[in-house]
Design a protein around this motif. Structure first.
Motif, PDB file in Angstrom:
ATOM      1  N   PRO A 176      21.841  95.978  12.182  1.00 22.11           N
ATOM      2  CA  PRO A 176      21.514  94.490  11.468  1.00 22.11           C
ATOM      3  C   PRO A 176      22.617  93.920  11.057  1.00 22.11           C
ATOM      4  CG  PRO A 176      19.821  96.193  11.199  1.00 22.11           C
ATOM      5  CD  PRO A 176      20.776  97.095  11.748  1.00 22.11           C
ATOM      6  N   TYR A 177      23.803  94.676  10.893  1.00 23.96           N
ATOM      7  CA  TYR A 177      24.847  94.020  10.283  1.00 23.96           C
ATOM      8  C   TYR A 177      25.722  93.410  11.141  1.00 23.96           C
ATOM      9  CZ  TYR A 177      23.234  96.762   6.250  1.00 23.96           C
ATOM     10  OH  TYR A 177      22.064  97.110   5.281  1.00 23.96           O
ATOM     11  N   GLY A 178      25.537  93.595  12.445  1.00 25.62           N
ATOM     12  CA  GLY A 178      26.293  92.788  13.611  1.00 25.62           C
ATOM     13  C   GLY A 178      27.358  93.547  14.110  1.00 25.62           C
ATOM     14  N   HIS A 179      27.463  95.006  13.924  1.00 23.66           N
ATOM     15  CA  HIS A 179      28.298  95.877  14.444  1.00 23.66           C
ATOM     16  C   HIS A 179      27.625  97.206  15.124  1.00 23.66           C
ATOM     17  CE1 HIS A 179      28.575  96.833  10.106  1.00 23.66           C
ATOM     18  NE2 HIS A 179      28.557  98.157  10.596  1.00 23.66           N
ATOM     19  N   VAL A 180      28.389  98.045  15.757  1.00 22.69           N
ATOM     20  CA  VAL A 180      27.888  99.255  16.446  1.00 22.69           C
ATOM     21  C   VAL A 180      27.707 100.179  15.066  1.00 22.69           C
ATOM     22  CG1 VAL A 180      28.759 101.210  17.440  1.00 22.69           C
ATOM     23  CG2 VAL A 180      29.165  98.967  18.420  1.00 22.69           C
ATOM     24  N   ASN A 181      26.395 100.492  14.966  1.00 27.58           N
ATOM     25  CA  ASN A 181      26.144 101.497  14.147  1.00 27.58           C
ATOM     26  C   ASN A 181      26.862 102.843  14.115  1.00 27.58           C
ATOM     27  OD1 ASN A 181      24.130 103.980  13.304  1.00 27.58           O
ATOM     28  ND2 ASN A 181      23.602 102.255  12.291  1.00 27.58           N
ATOM     29  N   ASN A 182      27.227 103.402  12.969  1.00 24.50           N
ATOM     30  CA  ASN A 182      28.135 104.686  12.723  1.00 24.50           C
ATOM     31  C   ASN A 182      27.792 105.710  13.510  1.00 24.50           C
ATOM     32  OD1 ASN A 182      26.122 104.528  10.577  1.00 24.50           O
ATOM     33  ND2 ASN A 182      27.001 106.348   9.973  1.00 24.50           N
ATOM     34  N   ALA A 183      26.513 105.968  13.833  1.00 23.21           N
ATOM     35  CA  ALA A 183      26.047 107.142  14.311  1.00 23.21           C
ATOM     36  C   ALA A 183      26.190 107.064  15.986  1.00 23.21           C
ATOM     37  CB  ALA A 183      24.411 107.187  14.303  1.00 23.21           C
ATOM     38  N   VAL A 184      26.489 105.986  16.367  1.00 23.95           N
ATOM     39  CA  VAL A 184      26.857 105.772  18.047  1.00 23.95           C
ATOM     40  C   VAL A 184      28.334 106.157  18.110  1.00 23.95           C
ATOM     41  CG1 VAL A 184      27.182 103.970  19.589  1.00 23.95           C
ATOM     42  CG2 VAL A 184      25.258 103.670  18.196  1.00 23.95           C
ATOM     43  N   TYR A 185      29.056 106.028  17.207  1.00 25.60           N
ATOM     44  CA  TYR A 185      30.623 106.572  17.204  1.00 25.60           C
ATOM     45  C   TYR A 185      30.576 107.875  17.501  1.00 25.60           C
ATOM     46  CZ  TYR A 185      32.286 102.015  15.360  1.00 25.60           C
ATOM     47  OH  TYR A 185      32.537 100.905  15.082  1.00 25.60           O
ATOM     48  N   TYR A 186      29.581 109.030  17.282  1.00 26.09           N
ATOM     49  CA  TYR A 186      29.726 110.053  17.332  1.00 26.09           C
ATOM     50  C   TYR A 186      29.099 110.469  18.864  1.00 26.09           C
ATOM     51  CZ  TYR A 186      30.947 111.120  12.643  1.00 26.09           C
ATOM     52  OH  TYR A 186      31.136 111.071  11.307  1.00 26.09           O
ATOM     53  N   PHE A 187      28.469 109.547  19.224  1.00 30.33           N
ATOM     54  CA  PHE A 187      27.751 109.976  20.720  1.00 30.33           C
ATOM     55  C   PHE A 187      29.058 109.413  21.582  1.00 30.33           C
ATOM     56  CE2 PHE A 187      23.383 108.250  19.036  1.00 30.33           C
ATOM     57  CZ  PHE A 187      22.715 109.559  19.608  1.00 30.33           C
ATOM     58  N   TRP A 188      29.848 108.599  21.353  1.00 36.87           N
ATOM     59  CA  TRP A 188      31.176 108.160  21.950  1.00 36.87           C
ATOM     60  C   TRP A 188      32.119 109.622  22.191  1.00 36.87           C
ATOM     61  CZ3 TRP A 188      31.955 102.693  20.084  1.00 36.87           C
ATOM     62  CH2 TRP A 188      30.672 101.729  20.819  1.00 36.87           C
ATOM     63  N   PHE A 189      32.327 110.033  20.730  1.00 41.07           N
ATOM     64  CA  PHE A 189      33.067 111.199  20.716  1.00 41.07           C
ATOM     65  C   PHE A 189      32.812 112.109  21.823  1.00 41.07           C
ATOM     66  CE2 PHE A 189      34.247 110.509  16.166  1.00 41.07           C
ATOM     67  CZ  PHE A 189      34.842 109.235  16.314  1.00 41.07           C
ATOM     68  N   ASP A 190      31.277 112.448  21.545  1.00 38.01           N
ATOM     69  CA  ASP A 190      31.049 113.619  22.583  1.00 38.01           C
ATOM     70  C   ASP A 190      31.187 113.313  23.941  1.00 38.01           C
ATOM     71  OD1 ASP A 190      29.920 116.306  22.342  1.00 38.01           O
ATOM     72  OD2 ASP A 190      27.912 115.473  22.417  1.00 38.01           O
ATOM     73  N   SER A 191      30.738 112.170  24.182  1.00 38.70           N
ATOM     74  CA  SER A 191      30.711 111.680  25.893  1.00 38.70           C
ATOM     75  C   SER A 191      32.265 111.851  26.191  1.00 38.70           C
ATOM     76  CB  SER A 191      30.251 110.324  26.011  1.00 38.70           C
ATOM     77  OG  SER A 191      28.719 110.586  25.482  1.00 38.70           O
TER      78      SER A 191
END
Length: 154
Positions: free
Chosen positions: A37-52
């Motif tokens: 809702p704050y208009g940027h990627v949610n912090n939890a998504v970054y961890y998905f990206w690291f793992d991927s």
């Protein structure tokens, strides 16, 4: 204060890493639902990206078969520092490196770069302990996995 550092609640903040601090990378396309809702990627998504990013590299190197490998990596530690926002519809490059290579574990460093920027928007690390798929006991890294990791070790 050392050059390039920024004060942060009484601590020195390390400047963001740059593109050349990492060895290899893969592209990520942000999705509409990655934004919060704050208009940027949610912090939890970054961890998905690291793992991927890490698993993609290992699969491409032939060092990991996610369905059949005798050993699997279990995440035991993670961290992330955020330097600049990423938002949909940004393109992101996830760059990786091995920061520490042990007998049964590896610590990866991951930098996330927005568009064609050469300074990371976020940087993190996570540690895999490799275990036997069946009994979940730590096991030495198989030779093909170790070889793939050595290619991107600092």
């Amino acid at each position: 204060m050392p050059s390039g550092s920024t004060p942060m609640h009484g601590k020195e903040r390390t400047p963001p890493p740059v593109w050349d601090d990492y060895r290899v990378g893969s592209s990520i396309t942000t999705r509409w639902n990655d934004n919060d809702p704050y208009g940027h990627v949610n912090n939890a998504v970054y961890y998905f990206w690291f793992d991927s990013a890490v698993n993609r590299y290992l699969i491409e190197q032939g060092a990991l078969d996610i369905e059949k490998s005798d050993v699997i990596g279990l995440v035991v530690q993670t961290s992330c520092e955020y330097f600049a926002p990423i938002a949909f519809p940004d393109l992101v490059e996830a760059r990786i490196r091995v920061e520490k290579l042990g007998r049964t574990s590896v610590t990866y460093g991951v930098g996330l770069f927005r568009g064609d920027e050469t300074t990371a928007s976020a940087a993190g690390s996570f540690t895999h302990v490799y275990v036997d798929r069946e009994n979940r006991r730590p096991t030495p890294l198989p030779a093909p996995l170790r070889s793939a990791l050595e290619l991107i070790t600092l």
